[in-house]
Design a protein around this motif. Structure first.
Motif, PDB file in Angstrom:
ATOM      1  N   ASN A   1      -3.372   1.664 -21.048  1.00 46.59           N
ATOM      2  CA  ASN A   1      -4.790   1.423 -21.334  1.00 46.59           C
ATOM      3  C   ASN A   1      -5.347   0.272 -20.487  1.00 46.59           C
ATOM      4  O   ASN A   1      -5.968  -0.658 -20.988  1.00 46.59           O
ATOM      5  CB  ASN A   1      -5.005   1.165 -22.823  1.00 46.59           C
ATOM      6  CG  ASN A   1      -4.047   0.147 -23.410  1.00 46.59           C
ATOM      7  OD1 ASN A   1      -3.091  -0.265 -22.769  1.00 46.59           O
ATOM      8  ND2 ASN A   1      -4.295  -0.256 -24.636  1.00 46.59           N
TER       9      ASN A   1
ATOM     10  N   TYR B   1      -7.672  10.207 -27.753  1.00 43.89           N
ATOM     11  CA  TYR B   1      -8.023   9.119 -26.836  1.00 43.89           C
ATOM     12  C   TYR B   1      -9.499   9.208 -26.466  1.00 43.89           C
ATOM     13  O   TYR B   1     -10.058  10.307 -26.351  1.00 43.89           O
ATOM     14  CB  TYR B   1      -7.187   9.199 -25.552  1.00 43.89           C
ATOM     15  CG  TYR B   1      -5.712   8.974 -25.751  1.00 43.89           C
ATOM     16  CD1 TYR B   1      -5.168   7.695 -25.693  1.00 43.89           C
ATOM     17  CD2 TYR B   1      -4.851  10.048 -26.003  1.00 43.89           C
ATOM     18  CE1 TYR B   1      -3.804   7.492 -25.880  1.00 43.89           C
ATOM     19  CE2 TYR B   1      -3.488   9.847 -26.185  1.00 43.89           C
ATOM     20  CZ  TYR B   1      -2.973   8.569 -26.126  1.00 43.89           C
ATOM     21  OH  TYR B   1      -1.630   8.363 -26.301  1.00 43.89           O
TER      22      TYR B   1
ATOM     23  N   ASP C   1      -0.116  -0.863 -27.545  1.00 42.19           N
ATOM     24  CA  ASP C   1      -1.440  -0.356 -27.930  1.00 42.19           C
ATOM     25  C   ASP C   1      -2.000  -1.066 -29.160  1.00 42.19           C
ATOM     26  O   ASP C   1      -1.337  -1.119 -30.200  1.00 42.19           O
ATOM     27  CB  ASP C   1      -1.359   1.145 -28.218  1.00 42.19           C
ATOM     28  CG  ASP C   1      -2.723   1.707 -28.571  1.00 42.19           C
ATOM     29  OD1 ASP C   1      -3.508   1.928 -27.638  1.00 42.19           O
ATOM     30  OD2 ASP C   1      -3.009   1.879 -29.765  1.00 42.19           O
TER      31      ASP C   1
ATOM     32  N   ALA D   1      -8.125   4.932 -24.490  1.00 37.79           N
ATOM     33  CA  ALA D   1      -7.783   4.094 -25.634  1.00 37.79           C
ATOM     34  C   ALA D   1      -7.478   4.988 -26.823  1.00 37.79           C
ATOM     35  O   ALA D   1      -8.287   5.850 -27.185  1.00 37.79           O
ATOM     36  CB  ALA D   1      -8.924   3.137 -25.962  1.00 37.79           C
TER      37      ALA D   1
END
Length: 763
Positions: free
Chosen positions: A608, A686, A196, A700
């Motif tokens: 993601n 998110y 991430d 994300a």
């Protein structure tokens, strides 16, 4: 200065340079790294030095060699060993900028004395090393420590690492690795913060702050070098050193942000990556090293090659020969060469022939000298070269305690059926089975250049210390890491039958992760799986401890165990940290920084990802983007992690359903501890951009909150979203926020929770 040189010419020139330096270096003392580099682009001290340098001395300032294997100073009768003498001669001639992976502070001090007192210009050396997750006190591997989701912890371990490293004579570390890695086959996943970019940025900047401290000139400040610039985590097939074909938008959205965060935090150096991106190797990539790094980001530090990577431009097919490789690397913006000596060998002739402009060389030398000056080496060349610190700053008690804390906070509990964990400290007979139970050699993990194996606490030792004398404990290896042991499985089965609970410690050896350790098959080795299958068939409650440097494909016998625990490579205090969690002295609080696939064939696999035109359904007919044999969902998703209690998330709430550009949005949710034990929750925020010029990820990460909850207690967690949090890279490669429809959710992991919509209107 502690010493002087008898040579009057040297002494005068040395005083002149020091006086010039002091006249312009009020910037930097007691200030962070970025402030130290905000001096005027033209530094009178450096310019005077440049004017006096020969081309060979300039090339020397751009050349660093390895110190391991060069030998030691010996008695006065025999003199230094030949390889060492060659290095000492280069230093005296001003043809070496420094050394890396030196392991002798006294020798380093001798070398520095030669550099500042016997070389013509007295330019100090810089000493570097690959100090990735500790020196003698080993902390969890970076991927494991990232599972803490705690940037503050990462900063503290980096600070402790800096204290030890500088006591060992190291002034510059080739860390942190900030590559975003989405393919678990890649061996170097273990060096970074996972898949991430948001989490990667927070941990990158924390580690830079920790390494460097508040003042770069301090004796315990360790210069950071975020690497590998850039896109190394996207190598095809997860194969080390391979090609990375990355669209410019993805490069900027995913792979570059942790570097920018590192530089904003004060990092003054970076290392070029081995891979090519779009056919251009990073070491010779002008677009990366000059257009983006120096142009768009105004980076004023230096770029160093990876080990011999300028020479590898020839193997890539990007350069015709060594001289051409040097020309292209220096011109692209790679300032310093590590190992191989090609800059020293070819730069003088390239300049003499007119192929390489002196102005390009001078700018590279300026960058190197600026960094040395920012470190205070011209005023105090012997900083971090004090042998006395070896006795006071290596393995401090507080550093060892921190290693234990970091170890237990990095542990991730994946599964805990029927609350088999925590284990009681008495009343149960335990069988500890597996090749890592008594193993010390694989406790520290990859990238320990100067390991202290004897200090590593084994799992068996940690358990025995936790349980005390007289514990009902059987210890059986069962098999080797990659080979069976004669009678091993039979002994393990017998121990399992006699036990109330079986703890199996299985997974990867140190050499299965790290550089050059890519794996096509990211599974537990077959001899260990055979062991697990046999023990599982006994039918006793079974706890699986995983030792690993990546997310793994888990066999059925592991997936069906009552409890599964990620223990990574936890460092010096591995055994104690695992025992702390296993017996409930501390509850697990780690969260996965990488997604666990159901099958290795899903790689690259990450939460993601973008939505396709035919999104897959987790359940139902296979009409979307999916495989025939396996669900597209993760076995364990990014962000997943359990404690020893249970929690319930209330609905995500927002301040209002519509905001305007320039306004912020309050997002909150109530979390309740519904169990009977204390709990540490890691709430995650998110977002999703519903419609965009370039298709955006389905989720994300944009925020983390750590919450401690007593049994039955509730707490509200609140986040603030700004327009910058909603920005994305557009087709023109610029980052900006568009008005439109968004979704937001507060959840325990990347696959949980029900998002709620909101609108962002133009100002």
């Amino acid at each position: 200065m502690e010493t002087t040189n008898d040579n009057p010419q040297f002494s005068a020139s040395r005083r002149t340079f020091l006086a010039g330096s002091m006249a312009v270096t009020t910037i930097g003392f007691g200030m962070p790294a970025f402030a130290a580099m905000r001096a005027p682009a033209t530094d009178p001290f450096i310019e005077r030095l440049l004017k006096r340098m020969t081309i060979e001395e300039k090339a020397g300032q751009l050349t660093m060699n390895g110190a391991l294997g060069i030998g030691r100073l010996v008695n006065p009768t025999t003199g230094p060993e030949p390889a060492l003498q060659t290095t000492l001669d280069q230093i005296a001639q001003g043809r070496l900028t420094g050394l890396f992976n030196a392991d002798d502070v006294k020798l380093g001090r001798t070398m520095q004395q030669i550099a500042v007192e016997k070389s013509r210009l007295g330019i100090p050396l810089i000493f570097a090393a690959d100090i990735i997750h500790g020196l003698k006190t080993a902390f969890p591997v970076p991927l494991g420590e990232s599972a803490s989701f705690d940037a503050g912890l990462c900063e503290r371990t980096a600070r402790a690492t800096a204290i030890e490293a500088t006591a060992f004579g190291v002034q510059w570390t080739f860390a942190p690795a900030v590559d975003i890695a989405r393919d678990q086959r890649w061996g170097r996943v273990v060096e970074g913060a996972g898949e991430d970019p948001w989490l990667g940025c927070r941990i990158a900047e924390a580690r830079v702050r920790g390494f460097q401290g508040a003042d770069l000139r301090a004796n315990d400040s360790l210069l950071a070098c975020p690497k590998h610039f850039a896109g190394y985590g996207a190598v095809q097939g997860g194969m080390d050193y391979n090609t990375a074909d990355i669209p410019e938008t993805t490069l900027r959205e995913v792979h570059l942000p942790p570097f920018k965060a590192s530089f904003d935090a004060g990092a003054l150096t970076t290392m070029a990556s081995f891979n090519d991106t779009g056919g251009v190797p990073s070491t010779g990539n002008h677009h990366l090293l000059t257009d983006i790094l120096r142009g768009e980001w105004a980076f004023r530090g230096l770029v160093v090659s990876d080990f011999n990577s300028e020479k590898e431009l020839v193997d890539h097919g990007y350069a015709a020969d060594e001289a051409d490789a040097v020309l292209k690397a220096v011109t692209a913006g790679c300032d310093m060469s590590i190992q191989g000596g090609l800059y020293l060998k070819h730069i003088p002739a390239l300049v003499q022939s007119g192929r390489l402009k002196m102005a390009v060389v001078d700018e590279a030398v300026r960058r190197v000298l600026r960094v040395k000056k920012a470190l205070g080496l011209f005023e105090n060349p012997y900083r971090s070269l004090d042998p006395a610190r070896m006795g006071t700053d290596i393995r401090r008690p507080e550093a060892v305690a921190l290693a234990r804390e970091a170890g237990r906070k990095s542990i991730v509990l994946l599964k805990n059926e029927r609350n088999v964990l925590p284990l009681p400290k008495s009343g149960k007979a335990l069988a500890l089975i597996g090749p890592f139970v008594t193993d010390r050699n694989n406790a520290l993990g990859p990238w320990m250049v100067f390991p202290d194996m004897k200090s590593a606490v084994t799992f068996e030792q940690g358990v025995r210390d936790a349980l005390g004398a007289g514990a009902a404990l059987a210890v059986v290896p069962g098999c080797g890491i990659e080979r069976p042991l004669h009678g091993g499985i039979d002994a393990a089965v017998a121990a399992a039958r006699a036990a109330d609970v079986v703890v199996l410690y299985v997974g990867e050896a140190t050499n299965m992760s790290g550089e050059g350790a890519s794996r096509a098959d990211i599974t537990i080795p077959k001899p260990q799986v055979d062991l697990i299958d046999a023990v599982a068939a006994v039918g006793k409650p079974m706890v699986i401890l995983l030792k690993h440097g990546r997310a793994l494909e888990l066999p059925n016998s592991v997936k069906n165990a009552q409890a599964i625990v990620c223990t990574w490579f936890l460092g010096s205090e591995s055994g104690n940290a695992i025992a702390d969690v296993l017996f409930g002295d501390h509850a697990p609080q780690g969260r996965l920084p990488v997604s666990f696939p159901r099958r290795a064939g899903q790689e690259p696999f990450y939460y993601n990802h973008r939505s396709t035109g035919r999104p897959s359904l987790v359940e139902g007919p296979p009409v979307g983007a999916r495989y025939r044999e396996v669900s597209t969902s993760a076995l364990y998703p990014f962000g997943h992690g359990l404690g020893y209690s249970t929690v319930a998330y209330g609905a995500t709430e927002i301040g209002r359903p519509r905001i305007r550009m320039g306004e912020s949005l309050s997002v909150k949710a109530r979390i309740t501890n519904t169990g009977t034990a204390k709990h540490h929750e890691v709430a995650q925020l998110y977002i999703r951009i519903r419609v965009a010029e370039i298709v955006q990820p389905i989720r994300a990460l944009k925020g983390i909150r750590h919450v401690d909850l007593e049994p039955g207690a509730s707490a509200d967690v609140e986040f603030t979203l700004t327009a910058q949090d909603l920005a994305y890279v557009h087709a023109d490669t610029r980052t900006r926020t568009d008005p439109g429809a968004f979704e937001v959710v507060i959840a325990p992991n990347s696959a949980a929770g029900t998002p709620i919509p909101f609108l962002l209107a133009a100002a």
